[in-house]
Design an enzyme around this catalytic site. Structure first.
Site, PDB file in Angstrom:
ATOM      1  N   ILE A   1       0.809  -1.141   0.042  1.00 46.61           N
ATOM      2  CA  ILE A   1       0.007  -0.119   0.085  1.00 46.61           C
ATOM      3  C   ILE A   1       0.803   1.236  -0.121  1.00 46.61           C
ATOM      4  O   ILE A   1       0.464   2.309  -0.168  1.00 46.61           O
ATOM      5  CB  ILE A   1      -0.965   0.085   1.127  1.00 46.61           C
ATOM      6  CG1 ILE A   1      -0.245  -0.053   2.373  1.00 46.61           C
ATOM      7  CG2 ILE A   1      -2.171  -0.811   0.865  1.00 46.61           C
ATOM      8  CD1 ILE A   1      -1.058  -0.087   3.731  1.00 46.61           C
TER       9      ILE A   1
ATOM     10  N   LYS B   1       5.456  -1.381   7.966  1.00 49.86           N
ATOM     11  CA  LYS B   1       6.713  -1.067   6.965  1.00 49.86           C
ATOM     12  C   LYS B   1       7.738  -2.024   7.447  1.00 49.86           C
ATOM     13  O   LYS B   1       8.212  -2.638   8.323  1.00 49.86           O
ATOM     14  CB  LYS B   1       7.050   0.309   7.955  1.00 49.86           C
ATOM     15  CG  LYS B   1       6.114   1.445   7.688  1.00 49.86           C
ATOM     16  CD  LYS B   1       6.697   2.660   8.386  1.00 49.86           C
ATOM     17  CE  LYS B   1       7.581   3.457   7.683  1.00 49.86           C
ATOM     18  NZ  LYS B   1       7.588   4.817   8.354  1.00 49.86           N
TER      19      LYS B   1
ATOM     20  N   ASP C   1       8.855  16.951   9.031  1.00 52.47           N
ATOM     21  CA  ASP C   1       8.655  16.627   7.462  1.00 52.47           C
ATOM     22  C   ASP C   1       7.154  16.532   7.341  1.00 52.47           C
ATOM     23  O   ASP C   1       6.515  15.637   6.678  1.00 52.47           O
ATOM     24  CB  ASP C   1       9.174  15.239   7.276  1.00 52.47           C
ATOM     25  CG  ASP C   1       9.481  15.041   5.911  1.00 52.47           C
ATOM     26  OD1 ASP C   1       9.492  13.630   5.444  1.00 52.47           O
ATOM     27  OD2 ASP C   1       9.017  15.854   4.917  1.00 52.47           O
TER      28      ASP C   1
HETATM   29  O1  LIG Z   1      -2.335   2.948   6.148  1.00 52.46           O
HETATM   30  C1  LIG Z   1      -1.094   3.347   5.759  1.00 52.46           C
HETATM   31  N1  LIG Z   1      -1.096   3.542   4.278  1.00 52.46           N
HETATM   32  C2  LIG Z   1      -2.244   3.214   3.274  1.00 52.46           C
HETATM   33  C3  LIG Z   1      -3.389   2.864   3.646  1.00 52.46           C
HETATM   34  C4  LIG Z   1      -4.471   2.909   2.852  1.00 52.46           C
HETATM   35  C5  LIG Z   1      -4.262   3.119   1.643  1.00 52.46           C
HETATM   36  C6  LIG Z   1      -2.977   3.637   1.309  1.00 52.46           C
HETATM   37  C7  LIG Z   1      -1.960   3.607   2.050  1.00 52.46           C
HETATM   38  C8  LIG Z   1      -2.745   4.325  -0.261  1.00 52.46           C
HETATM   39  N2  LIG Z   1      -3.882   3.836  -1.201  1.00 52.46           N
HETATM   40  C9  LIG Z   1      -5.191   3.771  -0.740  1.00 52.46           C
HETATM   41  C10 LIG Z   1      -5.518   3.099   0.593  1.00 52.46           C
HETATM   42  C11 LIG Z   1       0.045   3.476   6.498  1.00 52.46           C
HETATM   43  C12 LIG Z   1      -0.097   3.470   7.770  1.00 52.46           C
HETATM   44  C13 LIG Z   1       1.120   3.730   8.560  1.00 52.46           C
HETATM   45  C14 LIG Z   1       2.298   4.188   7.860  1.00 52.46           C
HETATM   46  F1  LIG Z   1       3.628   4.302   8.750  1.00 52.46           F
HETATM   47  C15 LIG Z   1       2.413   4.054   6.161  1.00 52.46           C
HETATM   48  C16 LIG Z   1       1.251   3.797   5.669  1.00 52.46           C
END
Ligand SMILES: O=C(Nc1ccc2c(c1)CNCC2)c1ccc(F)cc1
Length: 337
Positions: free
Chosen positions: A18, A41, A133
């Protein structure tokens, strides 16, 4: 067989990727015991090199922070070759995509999101941290459109407290304050206010105040601090943006003034909440009872282990059960196979 056998053996079922960043990738996963979705991560330590200290910094910051608008840390798993950071899944994705989808947000919707950023950043600063950031890509949304700040890899906790000066130039230039890109000493709290101004501008205008494909052009624009004020901006929002995107950090609005600015309370009747939030550190008997029955260990012994906050599998199970309770899901753990 999944590429990350460690995660399966630690109780997570991996799903799709994601997110990807300089540090590695973020994968969606399910915590087997609770069935809760998490974001993991995944970092290859051999490839992290100079970025390894950033990862350690982010983990130690997240272990000390607990706020509804800061993405929660559940567990840290470290092997010889990899570091896995299990975080709260923010199913709404990036705030940035939400803005682009709607081209720009109404003043009320912008205010609803911006108040949550103020609440998180004032909590951060009260705890001696500066994010450094802040940008729309680092602001995510959960299933109820609550805002979650992520990526504390560049945060600073200056020894001398928030009044001591920093020098490291970091973060993305587009959102970076003039003093930071000039390489002069700066206060972490002041550069966060500038970045929040860029985010507020993006919410209200659907574009960025300072943009250029040429980095020198971009720097010139930031140092001049001149940006377009679209016709739809109200006088209150224009005034606030000028106070935040103020080139002179000494004249820039301070977080305490921002909290009490009238534009921020319009329609809410009160300033954003700034109370300290360590609700996740509370002892929840119901959740302890569920774990105690599952492990067949006395709940006081379970609590004595969980309250050490080691961010191991027990911490993750407890915090994920707390999550389920918060939105009314049944408090059950999957039976052992
Ligand atoms: O949940 C995360 N990313 C995330 C969640 C859902 C979606 C995305 C990223 C991007 N596309 C749409 C759906 C996320 C959570 C914690 C983190 F450190 C980094 C990313």
């Amino acid at each position: 067989m999944s590429r990350y056998p460690t995660l399966r053996s630690c109780g997570y079922e991996l799903d799709r990727t994601i997110g990807t960043g300089g540090f590695g990738k973020v994968k969606l996963a399910t915590h087997t015991l609770t069935g809760e979705k998490v974001a993991i991560k995944i970092m290859d330590k051999t490839k992290l090199g100079k970025d390894l200290p950033r990862v350690k910094l982010e983990i130690s910051a997240l272990k000390n922070l607990s706020h509804p608008n800061i993405c929660k840390l559940y567990q840290v798993i470290e092997t010889e070759s990899h570091c896995y950071v299990v975080m709260e899944y923010c199913s709404g994705g990036e705030l940035f995509d939400h803005i682009v989808e709607k081209s720009r947000l109404s003043e009320m919707e912008s205010r609803m999101f911006f108040r949550q950023i103020i609440s998180a950043v004032s909590y951060l600063h009260d705890n001696g941290y500066a994010h450094r950031d802040l940008k729309p890509e680092n602001v995510l949304l959960d299933r109820e459109q609550n805002l979650k700040i992520i990526d504390f890899g560049l945060c600073a906790k200056p020894q001398g407290g928030m009044d001591s000066l920093l020098l490291t130039s970091c973060g993305s230039p587009t959102y970076a304050a003039p003093e930071l890109i000039q390489g002069v000493k700066y206060h972490g709290s002041e550069v966060d206010i500038w970045s929040m101004g860029v985010i507020l501008y993006a919410l209200l205008c659907g574009c960025l105040p300072f943009e250029s494909d040429n980095i020198d052009e971009l720097f010139k624009k930031i140092l001049k601090g001149k940006y377009i004020e679209p016709g739809w901006l109200s006088s209150g929002s224009k005034r606030l943006l000028r106070r935040m995107l103020c080139v002179d950090p000494l004249k820039r609005i301070r977080i305490s003034e921002l909290i009490n600015d009238p534009w921020i309370s319009l329609g809410f009747g009160c300033p954003p909440s700034t109370t300290n939030h360590n609700v996740d550190r509370c002892k929840d008997i119901e959740c302890l009872e569920v774990i105690s029955q599952y492990c067949e260990i006395d709940k006081e012994i379970i609590w004595s282990r969980i309250s050490k906050w080691k961010y191991d599998s027990e911490t993750a199970t407890y915090l994920l059960l707390l999550n389920k309770k918060k939105y009314g899901a049944p408090l059950v753990l999957k039976k052992k196979e």
